[in-house]
Motif scaffolding. Structure first.
Motif, mmCIF file in Angstrom:
data_model
loop_
_atom_site.group_PDB
_atom_site.id
_atom_site.type_symbol
_atom_site.label_atom_id
_atom_site.label_comp_id
_atom_site.label_asym_id
_atom_site.label_seq_id
_atom_site.Cartn_x
_atom_site.Cartn_y
_atom_site.Cartn_z
ATOM 1 N N UNK A 186 -5.030 8.011 6.269
ATOM 2 C CA UNK A 186 -6.302 7.822 5.559
ATOM 3 C C UNK A 186 -7.320 7.042 6.375
ATOM 4 N N UNK A 187 -6.874 6.398 7.456
ATOM 5 C CA UNK A 187 -7.725 5.524 8.290
ATOM 6 C C UNK A 187 -8.224 4.315 7.504
ATOM 7 N N UNK A 188 -7.598 4.024 6.378
ATOM 8 C CA UNK A 188 -7.941 2.842 5.587
ATOM 9 C C UNK A 188 -6.781 1.854 5.608
ATOM 10 N N UNK A 189 -7.073 0.629 5.144
ATOM 11 C CA UNK A 189 -6.025 -0.380 5.100
ATOM 12 C C UNK A 189 -4.958 -0.020 4.074
ATOM 13 N N UNK A 190 -3.729 -0.396 4.389
ATOM 14 C CA UNK A 190 -2.658 -0.294 3.395
ATOM 15 C C UNK A 190 -2.876 -1.409 2.385
ATOM 16 N N UNK A 191 -2.904 -1.079 1.119
ATOM 17 C CA UNK A 191 -3.197 -2.059 0.077
ATOM 18 C C UNK A 191 -1.958 -2.914 -0.194
ATOM 19 N N UNK A 192 -2.019 -4.176 0.214
ATOM 20 C CA UNK A 192 -0.839 -5.061 0.103
ATOM 21 C C UNK A 192 -1.223 -6.406 -0.497
#
Length: 636
Positions: free
Chosen positions: A112-118
């Protein structure tokens, strides 16, 4: 001064707390991770035997740093971090040094080229918690909660996305669809992008099928910062359609751009590199008052503002004396692109060709490099403005000694230069051009139509004009292996079968079931992959091949591979990307997406890639299986 010397000098002036590096999760990343050697060599501070790694949710992990032959490898404790945040192959991690062997890390999903939501763990565990047990009930992750918190509660100014420079990255860049769909802020028609050196660029934003694309002004940015294939850009939103960007080269370290700001005498305003662009960059460090007027009148590039590959120079017109003894200015016979240096022998051959052809329009001469070999060739704006069309149009490419023609769409770039792309790729492939070959473009016009006859000088400094020695010569690179005849079938089979991580989970019965249906030809190398979400996603997908498979059976450069399906007539030409420094080799982007779509590939399908031996083109037969009623079924 050598580039590495520039790096050392520039890097020594930068505070360690402003230094970053990135790593792509490939290979044996679950067990260990090496810090990029370039970062280690140029780091001013001290990295102790135990480093602190701070995740985006605030959790801090103590990880052992092992020194091995001047390398620093993260060992004990790293596996816990990988497991807890469920890192997968293809993820990108961006590290920022804070202090005292303490790094902050951002985690990006390449799909997704986005941050992994953590971020949910931070809410549950509190900020004072130092070590987290991944199997603790109170700390169990809730991915849905993570996603909701990240997109709906986290300040937009803490959000990032990344882009890997591939494809037509010099002309435009799209913001990841997931970021666009979930972003709570507003991106206006003009977006500001702040480079690492503080310069601010304005980009006109266009919406194309629900995508947000940066086109107008992007080419200037890409040119000024000499963006190259496989550079990585990380963007951070800071408010009001304003993003900050970090630029990394394939080594994993930041590009050293600070000399644009630092190498100026006191009180001397900084020179603007951009020329004649509708969206000129701003800068926070420059006062646009009267003291800057003189610099505008004499806008020249300083030695530290090194030209990009597009900032190519034109040979000066020749001054001759006519019969009346008066000076006459005539057109040059040829134009040399910057960085294209002819040897004495090459210059003699060029002069002979000029004398033979007597071109009306000067030759354009350039040297083949990795960019022009991989699919696009840029013609400098000075030559383009004078001799080429000012609007996009189809042109014809020819070889001087062949009857074939190649049609290409000549694109006009924002800064005035022109670019060849798809047709040029075919020309390079069919005429077997190589890196460092010299190409001479003979341009002619007839009723508005443009034809380019491309002459070439190869490494031996001879004009290429002969047909290939054999019509059976391979157009696509495949490594030819010489095998011992006495080698046993068992040994050959064991050495020629490779598996993805998830394919190792297939039982012996399942493997037997698959290979009984696939009917693999004896001697053909095979790679078995169980498809995951990031393999079949419509955007930013990536299917990697094992390093051992690629090193033994494929060429060590990017090239096309022909994919076939059993009992089907269709053929798919899919781009195989190879990048040694990032240790990535595999299928990705549009051509692979088309194959996935055309064949209805889904997560959980098993693909058996059979590399065909004894053929000229690099070709793979792809056998696809899915599980039905507990058994693997071969799909047509």
């Amino acid at each position: 001064m050598a580039p590495d010397q520039d790096y050392d000098q520039d890097n020594s002036h930068v505070d360690d707390t402003q230094k970053y590096f990135f790593k792509c999760m490939v290979g044996d990343f679950p067990e260990k991770m090496a810090i990029p050697q370039k970062f280690v060599d140029n780091f001013n501070g001290h990295i102790s035997e135990v480093i602190k790694l701070e995740a985006p949710d605030g959790n801090i992990y103590n990880i052992q740093a092992i020194r091995d032959l001047n390398k620093i490898v993260l060992g004990s404790g790293w596996g816990v971090f990988v497991s807890f945040y469920k890192l997968k192959a293809g993820y990108f991690l961006v590290f920022r040094y804070i202090r005292d062997s303490h790094f902050k890390v951002l985690i990006f999903d390449f799909g997704t080229c986005c941050e992994k939501e953590v971020f949910h763990v931070l809410m549950n565990c509190g900020p004072d918690s130092q070590e987290k047990e991944s199997n603790s009930e109170s700390h169990r992750r809730c991915e849905l909660c993570d996603v909701h918190f990240y997109w709906h509660h986290l300040d937009d100014r803490q959000k990032h996305f990344l882009r890997l420079m591939v494809g037509d990255f010099r002309q435009e860049m799209s913001i990841p669809q997931k970021f666009v769909n979930n972003f709570r802020g507003r991106i206006s028609e003009v977006m500001k992008l702040e480079a690492p050196d503080g310069n601010i660029y304005n980009f006109k934003v266009t919406k194309d099928l629900n995508k947000i694309v940066l086109r107008y002004g992007w080419a200037a940015f890409a040119s000024d910062y000499q963006l190259k294939e496989h550079d990585l850009l990380v963007f951070r939103y800071i408010g009001d359609s304003h993003f900050k960007v970090l630029i990394f080269d394939p080594s994993g370290c930041e590009k050293q751009l600070f000399n644009i700001v630092l190498n100026h005498a006191p009180n001397v305003p900084k020179t603007c590199i951009s020329h004649d662009r509708s969206f000129l960059r701003e800068t926070r460090r420059r006062d646009c008052g009267s003291h800057d007027n003189n610099s505008r009148k004499t806008k020249k590039m300083t030695p530290v503002d090194s030209p990009s590959p597009r900032s190519e120079g034109v040979t000066s017109p020749e001054v001759t004396m006519n019969s009346a003894g008066l000076r006459e200015i005539t057109e040059p016979h040829y134009v040399l692109a910057t960085g294209c240096n002819l040897t004495t022998a090459q210059k003699a051959e060029v002069d002979a060709l000029v004398k033979k052809v007597r071109p009306v329009i000067p030759f354009y001469i350039t040297a083949m490099n990795k960019t022009s070999m991989s699919g696009s060739l840029v013609i400098c704006k000075d030559y383009a403005a004078k001799y080429l069309p000012h609007e996009e149009q189809f042109i014809t490419l020819c070889h001087p000694h062949k009857s074939n023609i190649w049609v290409d769409n000549l694109k006009v770039i924002t800064d005035g230069s022109c670019m060849l792309s798809v047709g040029w790729s075919c020309f390079v492939l069919h005429n077997e051009l190589r890196e460092s070959d010299i190409c001479l473009f003979e341009v002619s016009k007839n009723d508005g139509e443009v034809t380019m006859v491309v002459h070439s000088l190869e490494g031996g400094h001879h004009l290429q004009g002969k047909e290939p020695e054999s019509q059976n010569k391979c157009s696509y690179p495949v490594k030819v292996e010489v095998t011992e005849e006495e080698e046993s079938d068992k040994e050959h089979a064991e050495s020629s079968y490779y598996y993805s991580r998830y394919a190792y989970d297939l039982t012996g019965e399942e493997q037997e079931e698959i290979f009984r249906s696939a009917l693999i030809q004896q001697g053909n190398p095979v790679y078995v992959a169980v498809l995951q979400e990031n393999h079949v996603s419509s955007r930013n997908n990536l299917l990697t091949f094992p390093r051992e498979f690629a090193a033994k059976h494929l060429a060590e450069r990017s090239h096309d591979i022909l994919l076939l399906r059993p009992n089907r007539r269709e053929k798919w030409c899919v781009r195989y990307y190879y990048h040694s420094m990032m240790r990535i080799q595999g299928f990705s982007y549009r051509s692979w997406t088309k194959f996935v779509s055309d064949n209805g590939l889904q997560e959980g399908h098993v693909c058996v890639f059979e590399l065909m031996k004894g053929v000229c083109e690099a070709t793979m037969m792809v056998h696809v299986f899915r599980k039905f009623n507990g058994r693997f079924v071969l799909l047509d």
